[in-house]
Write a protein that holds these residues in place. Sequence first.
Motif, PDB file in Angstrom:
ATOM      1  N   ILE A 123     -94.387-100.722  42.019  1.00  0.00           N
ATOM      2  CA  ILE A 123     -94.737 -99.886  40.870  1.00  0.00           C
ATOM      3  C   ILE A 123     -94.628-100.709  39.594  1.00  0.00           C
ATOM      4  N   ASP A 124     -95.749-100.865  38.893  1.00  0.00           N
ATOM      5  CA  ASP A 124     -95.815-101.672  37.672  1.00  0.00           C
ATOM      6  C   ASP A 124     -96.109-100.754  36.489  1.00  0.00           C
ATOM      7  N   THR A 125     -95.146-100.599  35.589  1.00  0.00           N
ATOM      8  CA  THR A 125     -95.319 -99.727  34.425  1.00  0.00           C
ATOM      9  C   THR A 125     -95.593-100.515  33.147  1.00  0.00           C
ATOM     10  N   ASN A 126     -95.877-101.799  33.278  1.00  0.00           N
ATOM     11  CA  ASN A 126     -96.223-102.596  32.102  1.00  0.00           C
ATOM     12  C   ASN A 126     -97.545-102.124  31.504  1.00  0.00           C
ATOM     13  N   TYR A 127     -97.813-102.560  30.295  1.00  0.00           N
ATOM     14  CA  TYR A 127     -99.001-102.134  29.545  1.00  0.00           C
ATOM     15  C   TYR A 127    -100.271-102.292  30.377  1.00  0.00           C
ATOM     16  N   PHE A 128    -101.082-101.238  30.385  1.00  0.00           N
ATOM     17  CA  PHE A 128    -102.339-101.204  31.136  1.00  0.00           C
ATOM     18  C   PHE A 128    -103.415-100.722  30.167  1.00  0.00           C
ATOM     19  N   SER A 129    -104.261-101.631  29.718  1.00  0.00           N
ATOM     20  CA  SER A 129    -105.137-101.376  28.570  1.00  0.00           C
ATOM     21  C   SER A 129    -106.166-100.280  28.798  1.00  0.00           C
ATOM     22  N   VAL A 130    -106.487 -99.962  30.043  1.00  0.00           N
ATOM     23  CA  VAL A 130    -107.599 -99.041  30.299  1.00  0.00           C
ATOM     24  C   VAL A 130    -107.192 -97.572  30.218  1.00  0.00           C
ATOM     25  N   ILE A 131    -105.905 -97.285  30.145  1.00  0.00           N
ATOM     26  CA  ILE A 131    -105.488 -95.890  30.246  1.00  0.00           C
ATOM     27  C   ILE A 131    -105.570 -95.167  28.907  1.00  0.00           C
ATOM     28  N   ASN A 132    -105.810 -93.867  28.984  1.00  0.00           N
ATOM     29  CA  ASN A 132    -105.802 -92.971  27.829  1.00  0.00           C
ATOM     30  C   ASN A 132    -104.425 -92.320  27.762  1.00  0.00           C
ATOM     31  N   LEU A 133    -103.650 -92.673  26.745  1.00  0.00           N
ATOM     32  CA  LEU A 133    -102.275 -92.187  26.650  1.00  0.00           C
ATOM     33  C   LEU A 133    -102.199 -90.694  26.369  1.00  0.00           C
ATOM     34  N   ASN A 134    -103.312 -90.095  25.959  1.00  0.00           N
ATOM     35  CA  ASN A 134    -103.309 -88.675  25.597  1.00  0.00           C
ATOM     36  C   ASN A 134    -103.700 -87.758  26.753  1.00  0.00           C
ATOM     37  N   LYS A 135    -103.961 -88.340  27.917  1.00  0.00           N
ATOM     38  CA  LYS A 135    -104.361 -87.524  29.060  1.00  0.00           C
ATOM     39  C   LYS A 135    -103.549 -87.885  30.294  1.00  0.00           C
ATOM     40  N   LEU A 174    -109.790 -90.510  35.109  1.00  0.00           N
ATOM     41  CA  LEU A 174    -109.826 -91.068  36.454  1.00  0.00           C
ATOM     42  C   LEU A 174    -109.660 -92.583  36.390  1.00  0.00           C
ATOM     43  N   ILE A 175    -108.761 -93.112  37.210  1.00  0.00           N
ATOM     44  CA  ILE A 175    -108.573 -94.555  37.361  1.00  0.00           C
ATOM     45  C   ILE A 175    -108.899 -94.869  38.819  1.00  0.00           C
ATOM     46  N   ILE A 176    -110.014 -95.551  39.059  1.00  0.00           N
ATOM     47  CA  ILE A 176    -110.583 -95.655  40.405  1.00  0.00           C
ATOM     48  C   ILE A 176    -110.564 -97.102  40.896  1.00  0.00           C
ATOM     49  N   THR A 177    -110.130 -97.284  42.134  1.00  0.00           N
ATOM     50  CA  THR A 177    -110.220 -98.596  42.770  1.00  0.00           C
ATOM     51  C   THR A 177    -110.768 -98.429  44.179  1.00  0.00           C
ATOM     52  N   CYS A 178    -111.556 -99.391  44.605  1.00  0.00           N
ATOM     53  CA  CYS A 178    -112.182 -99.359  45.932  1.00  0.00           C
ATOM     54  C   CYS A 178    -111.597-100.463  46.810  1.00  0.00           C
ATOM     55  N   SER A 179    -111.783-100.321  48.113  1.00  0.00           N
ATOM     56  CA  SER A 179    -111.360-101.357  49.049  1.00  0.00           C
ATOM     57  C   SER A 179    -112.580-102.158  49.496  1.00  0.00           C
ATOM     58  N   LYS A 180    -112.338-103.216  50.254  1.00  0.00           N
ATOM     59  CA  LYS A 180    -113.452-104.012  50.774  1.00  0.00           C
ATOM     60  C   LYS A 180    -114.339-103.179  51.692  1.00  0.00           C
ATOM     61  N   PHE A 210    -103.783-102.500  41.407  1.00  0.00           N
ATOM     62  CA  PHE A 210    -103.267-101.418  42.240  1.00  0.00           C
ATOM     63  C   PHE A 210    -101.853-101.010  41.826  1.00  0.00           C
ATOM     64  N   ASN A 211    -100.986-101.997  41.595  1.00  0.00           N
ATOM     65  CA  ASN A 211     -99.599-101.679  41.248  1.00  0.00           C
ATOM     66  C   ASN A 211     -99.495-100.979  39.896  1.00  0.00           C
ATOM     67  N   GLN A 212    -100.387-101.319  38.965  1.00  0.00           N
ATOM     68  CA  GLN A 212    -100.409-100.633  37.674  1.00  0.00           C
ATOM     69  C   GLN A 212    -100.912 -99.198  37.824  1.00  0.00           C
ATOM     70  N   ILE A 213    -101.851 -99.000  38.732  1.00  0.00           N
ATOM     71  CA  ILE A 213    -102.317 -97.637  39.015  1.00  0.00           C
ATOM     72  C   ILE A 213    -101.156 -96.798  39.545  1.00  0.00           C
ATOM     73  N   LEU A 214    -100.343 -97.386  40.432  1.00  0.00           N
ATOM     74  CA  LEU A 214     -99.176 -96.670  40.947  1.00  0.00           C
ATOM     75  C   LEU A 214     -98.206 -96.328  39.821  1.00  0.00           C
ATOM     76  N   GLY A 215     -98.062 -97.236  38.868  1.00  0.00           N
ATOM     77  CA  GLY A 215     -97.084 -97.045  37.808  1.00  0.00           C
ATOM     78  C   GLY A 215     -97.504 -96.072  36.724  1.00  0.00           C
ATOM     79  N   HIS A 216     -98.808 -95.953  36.465  1.00  0.00           N
ATOM     80  CA  HIS A 216     -99.264 -95.189  35.301  1.00  0.00           C
ATOM     81  C   HIS A 216     -99.905 -93.845  35.632  1.00  0.00           C
ATOM     82  N   CYS A 217    -100.351 -93.635  36.855  1.00  0.00           N
ATOM     83  CA  CYS A 217    -101.046 -92.384  37.173  1.00  0.00           C
ATOM     84  C   CYS A 217    -100.056 -91.272  37.517  1.00  0.00           C
ATOM     85  N   ASP A 218    -100.472 -90.040  37.213  1.00  0.00           N
ATOM     86  CA  ASP A 218     -99.622 -88.867  37.438  1.00  0.00           C
ATOM     87  C   ASP A 218     -99.879 -88.222  38.791  1.00  0.00           C
ATOM     88  N   TYR A 219    -101.087 -88.393  39.304  1.00  0.00           N
ATOM     89  CA  TYR A 219    -101.489 -87.851  40.602  1.00  0.00           C
ATOM     90  C   TYR A 219    -102.319 -88.915  41.315  1.00  0.00           C
TER      91      TYR A 219
END
Length: 307
Positions: A123-135, A174-180, A210-219
């Motif tokens: 779980i990485d909670t460091n700064y992630f530039s793509v996120i909207n802090l208001n949502k 939405l923060i979306i990542t795909c696999s191979k 991926f680790n930043q997604i784990l750290g910053h997403c609520d669901y």
Amino acid sequence: MTDNILKCLYVHSGNAGDINCCKGIVKNINSEYKILETNHIRKSVEFIDTINQFSPNIFIATGKNAAPLAQVVKEYNPDIFTVFLKNPNKFNIYYDLIWTPEHDNIQYDNSFSTLTTPHNASIDTNYFSVINLNKKKLGVLIGGKNSHYKFGLSEIKKLCDNLKNLAHKNNLQLIITCSKRTGLNNQIYIQKYFMHTEHWVWRGKGPNPFNQILGHCDYFLVTADSINMISELCITGKPIFIYKLPNFFYRFFGKSKFESFYNKLIDLNIVKWFESEIDDWSYKPIDNTQYVSKKIVEEYTNYVRNN
């Protein structure tokens, strides 16, 4: 995990799940290590040269193509402690310890099981530039087709429509990542679908966040085709929704091992099937990577003591 530095030789088959499994164990065992891919082992004599030069205490393999290599290891040096992650099938006789997922329902005299799989996520909670802090944010993990599930363009279109409606209704980013396994055409469709919106899709360039997604997403919403991805999400303690896909296996053979895995997690109130809505709940995070790593070291210690 142990005061003495071990030397571990890891061999994997090259697929993403096996690689992450190996890397997760590597992080949790205090050792010198070397990692090989089976596709790069062209001759057994080259593999023996590697063993001779590196002199490992422990050999750890995962993936169908890696299973036979324990026979080579034991014939070269029977004192090397051999470990297999998942099912080695007929090569089980060459392994001193075997880990299997509970949902595979496979047991050997020297095996043990866990509900979730070892992994390399954190779980990485460091700064992630793509996120909207208001949502609030929904992390979306998209896999691909396999021997159990169909996942073509029609399924991708339906998924994107569902995600758009869900985000609009609940004011989510939405923060979306795909696999191979998602496939290039499907990934391009997803990227174009959410282009010029506040939502973000990883385009496959640079390290997967991926680790930043784990750290910053609520669901989290994850497609039903990957037990590994779901295992990784279980470390968060946050709501996980499994997105159903057309199931080839169920149609022809009845319930699959995937269903057994999901049902256990549902009983533990860790995951829910995605219907059309999301809600909040929490649970005690599950992470079996350290347990599996510790078990390997403990059994190796017993092996040395008794031999």
